[in-house]
Design a protein around this motif. Structure first.
Motif, PDB file in Angstrom:
ATOM      1  N   ARG A  20      -0.906 -47.324  51.744  1.00  0.00           N
ATOM      2  CA  ARG A  20      -1.777 -48.258  51.025  1.00  0.00           C
ATOM      3  C   ARG A  20      -1.424 -49.690  51.405  1.00  0.00           C
ATOM      4  O   ARG A  20      -0.270 -50.094  51.312  1.00  0.00           O
ATOM      5  CB  ARG A  20      -1.593 -48.072  49.517  1.00  0.00           C
ATOM      6  CG  ARG A  20      -2.464 -49.005  48.681  1.00  0.00           C
ATOM      7  CD  ARG A  20      -2.321 -48.699  47.207  1.00  0.00           C
ATOM      8  NE  ARG A  20      -0.983 -48.989  46.712  1.00  0.00           N
ATOM      9  CZ  ARG A  20      -0.583 -50.200  46.315  1.00  0.00           C
ATOM     10  NH1 ARG A  20      -1.422 -51.235  46.389  1.00  0.00           N
ATOM     11  NH2 ARG A  20       0.636 -50.395  45.860  1.00  0.00           N
ATOM     12  N   PRO A  21      -2.406 -50.487  51.870  1.00  0.00           N
ATOM     13  CA  PRO A  21      -2.121 -51.885  52.179  1.00  0.00           C
ATOM     14  C   PRO A  21      -1.863 -52.668  50.901  1.00  0.00           C
ATOM     15  O   PRO A  21      -2.294 -52.264  49.814  1.00  0.00           O
ATOM     16  CB  PRO A  21      -3.403 -52.353  52.879  1.00  0.00           C
ATOM     17  CG  PRO A  21      -4.470 -51.459  52.342  1.00  0.00           C
ATOM     18  CD  PRO A  21      -3.804 -50.126  52.127  1.00  0.00           C
ATOM     19  N   PRO A  22      -1.146 -53.785  50.990  1.00  0.00           N
ATOM     20  CA  PRO A  22      -0.879 -54.582  49.796  1.00  0.00           C
ATOM     21  C   PRO A  22      -2.178 -55.098  49.187  1.00  0.00           C
ATOM     22  O   PRO A  22      -3.126 -55.434  49.906  1.00  0.00           O
ATOM     23  CB  PRO A  22      -0.010 -55.729  50.319  1.00  0.00           C
ATOM     24  CG  PRO A  22      -0.283 -55.785  51.784  1.00  0.00           C
ATOM     25  CD  PRO A  22      -0.540 -54.378  52.193  1.00  0.00           C
ATOM     26  N   SER A  23      -2.202 -55.134  47.877  1.00  0.00           N
ATOM     27  CA  SER A  23      -3.410 -55.549  47.162  1.00  0.00           C
ATOM     28  C   SER A  23      -3.199 -56.902  46.503  1.00  0.00           C
ATOM     29  O   SER A  23      -2.085 -57.433  46.448  1.00  0.00           O
ATOM     30  CB  SER A  23      -3.765 -54.518  46.093  1.00  0.00           C
ATOM     31  OG  SER A  23      -2.764 -54.520  45.075  1.00  0.00           O
ATOM     32  N   MET A  24      -4.281 -57.447  45.941  1.00  0.00           N
ATOM     33  CA  MET A  24      -4.191 -58.706  45.208  1.00  0.00           C
ATOM     34  C   MET A  24      -3.284 -58.551  43.996  1.00  0.00           C
ATOM     35  O   MET A  24      -2.544 -59.473  43.625  1.00  0.00           O
ATOM     36  CB  MET A  24      -5.593 -59.157  44.788  1.00  0.00           C
ATOM     37  CG  MET A  24      -5.624 -60.551  44.156  1.00  0.00           C
ATOM     38  SD  MET A  24      -7.304 -61.102  43.788  1.00  0.00           S
ATOM     39  CE  MET A  24      -7.966 -61.312  45.435  1.00  0.00           C
ATOM     40  N   ALA A  25      -3.292 -57.357  43.386  1.00  0.00           N
ATOM     41  CA  ALA A  25      -2.416 -57.110  42.231  1.00  0.00           C
ATOM     42  C   ALA A  25      -0.954 -57.162  42.643  1.00  0.00           C
ATOM     43  O   ALA A  25      -0.098 -57.650  41.884  1.00  0.00           O
ATOM     44  CB  ALA A  25      -2.751 -55.754  41.612  1.00  0.00           C
ATOM     45  N   ASP A  26      -0.642 -56.659  43.845  1.00  0.00           N
ATOM     46  CA  ASP A  26       0.738 -56.715  44.336  1.00  0.00           C
ATOM     47  C   ASP A  26       1.189 -58.160  44.526  1.00  0.00           C
ATOM     48  O   ASP A  26       2.310 -58.535  44.187  1.00  0.00           O
ATOM     49  CB  ASP A  26       0.868 -55.964  45.658  1.00  0.00           C
ATOM     50  CG  ASP A  26       0.540 -54.483  45.521  1.00  0.00           C
ATOM     51  OD1 ASP A  26       0.926 -53.898  44.486  1.00  0.00           O
ATOM     52  OD2 ASP A  26      -0.092 -53.933  46.428  1.00  0.00           O
ATOM     53  N   VAL A  27       0.301 -58.978  45.081  1.00  0.00           N
ATOM     54  CA  VAL A  27       0.623 -60.392  45.271  1.00  0.00           C
ATOM     55  C   VAL A  27       0.833 -61.056  43.918  1.00  0.00           C
ATOM     56  O   VAL A  27       1.792 -61.832  43.734  1.00  0.00           O
ATOM     57  CB  VAL A  27      -0.505 -61.113  46.053  1.00  0.00           C
ATOM     58  CG1 VAL A  27      -0.232 -62.609  46.136  1.00  0.00           C
ATOM     59  CG2 VAL A  27      -0.659 -60.513  47.440  1.00  0.00           C
ATOM     60  N   ALA A  28      -0.048 -60.762  42.970  1.00  0.00           N
ATOM     61  CA  ALA A  28       0.062 -61.355  41.640  1.00  0.00           C
ATOM     62  C   ALA A  28       1.386 -60.979  40.983  1.00  0.00           C
ATOM     63  O   ALA A  28       2.059 -61.819  40.377  1.00  0.00           O
ATOM     64  CB  ALA A  28      -1.114 -60.914  40.775  1.00  0.00           C
ATOM     65  N   ALA A  29       1.792 -59.701  41.111  1.00  0.00           N
ATOM     66  CA  ALA A  29       3.043 -59.245  40.504  1.00  0.00           C
ATOM     67  C   ALA A  29       4.241 -59.940  41.123  1.00  0.00           C
ATOM     68  O   ALA A  29       5.167 -60.378  40.419  1.00  0.00           O
ATOM     69  CB  ALA A  29       3.170 -57.730  40.650  1.00  0.00           C
ATOM     70  N   MET A  30       4.248 -60.079  42.455  1.00  0.00           N
ATOM     71  CA  MET A  30       5.377 -60.730  43.113  1.00  0.00           C
ATOM     72  C   MET A  30       5.443 -62.214  42.773  1.00  0.00           C
ATOM     73  O   MET A  30       6.532 -62.780  42.599  1.00  0.00           O
ATOM     74  CB  MET A  30       5.281 -60.546  44.621  1.00  0.00           C
ATOM     75  CG  MET A  30       6.385 -61.264  45.392  1.00  0.00           C
ATOM     76  SD  MET A  30       6.396 -60.895  47.153  1.00  0.00           S
ATOM     77  CE  MET A  30       7.178 -59.265  47.125  1.00  0.00           C
ATOM     78  N   ALA A  31       4.273 -62.873  42.683  1.00  0.00           N
ATOM     79  CA  ALA A  31       4.249 -64.311  42.419  1.00  0.00           C
ATOM     80  C   ALA A  31       4.367 -64.634  40.937  1.00  0.00           C
ATOM     81  O   ALA A  31       4.574 -65.788  40.567  1.00  0.00           O
ATOM     82  CB  ALA A  31       2.960 -64.913  42.974  1.00  0.00           C
ATOM     83  N   GLY A  32       4.211 -63.616  40.075  1.00  0.00           N
ATOM     84  CA  GLY A  32       4.291 -63.843  38.634  1.00  0.00           C
ATOM     85  C   GLY A  32       3.098 -64.585  38.080  1.00  0.00           C
ATOM     86  O   GLY A  32       3.225 -65.412  37.176  1.00  0.00           O
ATOM     87  N   VAL A  33       1.909 -64.290  38.662  1.00  0.00           N
ATOM     88  CA  VAL A  33       0.683 -64.934  38.203  1.00  0.00           C
ATOM     89  C   VAL A  33      -0.379 -63.860  38.006  1.00  0.00           C
ATOM     90  O   VAL A  33      -0.151 -62.678  38.289  1.00  0.00           O
ATOM     91  CB  VAL A  33       0.185 -65.985  39.227  1.00  0.00           C
ATOM     92  CG1 VAL A  33       1.206 -67.094  39.425  1.00  0.00           C
ATOM     93  CG2 VAL A  33      -0.141 -65.320  40.569  1.00  0.00           C
ATOM     94  N   SER A  34      -1.544 -64.277  37.556  1.00  0.00           N
ATOM     95  CA  SER A  34      -2.633 -63.330  37.380  1.00  0.00           C
ATOM     96  C   SER A  34      -3.361 -63.101  38.704  1.00  0.00           C
ATOM     97  O   SER A  34      -3.289 -63.918  39.624  1.00  0.00           O
ATOM     98  CB  SER A  34      -3.629 -63.856  36.342  1.00  0.00           C
ATOM     99  OG  SER A  34      -4.300 -65.006  36.846  1.00  0.00           O
ATOM    100  N   ALA A  35      -4.092 -61.978  38.783  1.00  0.00           N
ATOM    101  CA  ALA A  35      -4.884 -61.689  39.975  1.00  0.00           C
ATOM    102  C   ALA A  35      -5.959 -62.756  40.162  1.00  0.00           C
ATOM    103  O   ALA A  35      -6.323 -63.101  41.295  1.00  0.00           O
ATOM    104  CB  ALA A  35      -5.524 -60.309  39.861  1.00  0.00           C
ATOM    105  N   GLN A  36      -6.462 -63.318  39.061  1.00  0.00           N
ATOM    106  CA  GLN A  36      -7.474 -64.371  39.142  1.00  0.00           C
ATOM    107  C   GLN A  36      -6.910 -65.619  39.818  1.00  0.00           C
ATOM    108  O   GLN A  36      -7.582 -66.260  40.627  1.00  0.00           O
ATOM    109  CB  GLN A  36      -7.984 -64.721  37.745  1.00  0.00           C
ATOM    110  CG  GLN A  36      -9.137 -65.713  37.744  1.00  0.00           C
ATOM    111  CD  GLN A  36      -9.656 -65.991  36.348  1.00  0.00           C
ATOM    112  OE1 GLN A  36      -8.945 -65.770  35.360  1.00  0.00           O
ATOM    113  NE2 GLN A  36     -10.882 -66.460  36.251  1.00  0.00           N
TER     114      GLN A  36
END
Length: 350
Positions: A20-36
């Motif tokens: 599975r390629p990284p998703s926007m949710a993965d980025v949000a979780a790592m950065a500590g922000v919302s997907a929006q």
């Protein structure tokens, strides 16, 4: 401790999940922000403070996240893709202009899709537009469209910029001031004391070649100098050599303005083979200032086109249309060339 004495499983991560390629949710979780917030940073659709933007960008790079282009296009109305239609990439001006366009686009958020028509016909141009439209471009740059008349109807609503087009199209344009460059070359040769200047012209269907030839003739007439018959080549060194064999047999030829450096190279070789030296017997000036011009024997006097400025102006004008800049217009921007004096030109003997 998990049931049955087993260790608790760690949460699945994109690095651990090879399917599975990284998703926007993965980025949000790592950065500590919302997907929006990630969406706002990736699409540039809203203001995000610098610290938050930096965290998102770092997470995007660490995870190797690639935004969904289709989803972003639906959200923004833009595909972030510029199409380029370019003819004859063997020609120095076309190849260098394309290179400068790509270089200018790389400093933006856009990508480039290039189509090279195999024929210079209206049908080939329309087919190239259809192919680019199928790849969802936001606008198109047409590079030296010899066969783009004012009557040709391009797709409605698609921003277009034309490089070195004719005078009868109705699209925003950018071109080198070919006439001014030719004037510099011819005036330089006349100023050395040559009674007239012969012209090795480019193809008759090329707008730049026609502008250079017209300016050559205009300068000679204004100076009261004889206007010799034009000799045409096809931009290649081979055609320059063939024309040079003809010109070398004319003792009255003491100065030649070649419409590009490759033809000038063939011309110099033909003069040498015929026993006429450059510049002692015949002065030769070219046009383009290709990288090798300084290493010709002798080094070539030529006209330098600032093609980096041409490419940058094309991209700037196209993006102004794409972004809806109210100041965008349909005028033509001219880029002034300059004369580079080297050892291939000198006063005539005697």
């Amino acid at each position: 401790m998990a049931k049955d004495g087993q260790r608790p499983r760690k949460p699945r991560t994109p690095a651990a999940d090879r399917h599975r390629p990284p998703s926007m949710a993965d980025v949000a979780a790592m950065a500590g922000v919302s997907a929006q917030t990630v969406s706002r940073v990736v699409n540039g659709t809203a203001r995000v403070d610098d610290a938050t933007r930096d965290r998102v960008v770092r997470a995007v790079r660490m995870l190797g996240y690639r935004p969904n282009t289709a989803a972003r296009a639906l959200a923004t109305g833009k595909f972030r893709m510029i199409g380029v239609i370019s003819f004859d990439l063997k020609a120095h001006g076309n190849a260098r202009t394309l290179e400068s366009i790509v270089s200018a686009v790389q400093s933006t958020e856009y990508s480039v899709n290039v189509v090279v028509p195999q024929a210079q016909t209206q049908e080939a141009v329309l087919d190239a537009f259809r192919r680019l439209s199928g790849h969802a471009v936001d606008g198109v740059i047409v590079n030296e469209a010899q066969i783009l008349p004012g009557s040709l109807m391009l797709p409605h609503g698609l921003p277009v910029v034309v490089v070195d087009g004719g005078d009868d199209h109705r699209y925003p344009g950018v071109h080198t001031d070919h006439a001014a460059g030719a004037e510099l070359a011819v005036q330089h040769l006349l100023g050395l004391g040559h009674p007239t200047v012969w012209h090795l012209a480019g193809p008759q269907d090329s707008h730049p070649a026609r502008r250079r030839a017209e300016a050559w003739q205009r300068v000679l007439r204004a100076a009261g100098a004889p206007v010799p018959p034009v000799v045409h080549g096809d931009w290649s060194a081979d055609s320059g050599y063939r024309a040079g064999r003809e010109l070398a047999g004319r003792p009255e030829v003491t100065a030649v303005f070649a419409a590009n450096d490759q033809m000038a190279l063939g011309l110099v070789r033909a003069l040498h083979d015929a026993g006429r030296s450059v510049p002692e017997d015949v002065s030769v000036a070219g046009f383009d200032n290709i990288a090798e011009a300084a290493h010709f024997l002798p080094p070539l006097t030529t006209i330098d086109q600032d093609l980096s400025r041409v490419g940058a102006a094309c991209v700037e004008r196209l993006l102004s249309q794409i972004e809806g800049d109210p100041s965008a217009d349909s005028s033509v921007v001219s880029v002034m060339p300059s004369l580079v004096e080297r050892d291939s030109t000198a006063p005539p003997r005697g």
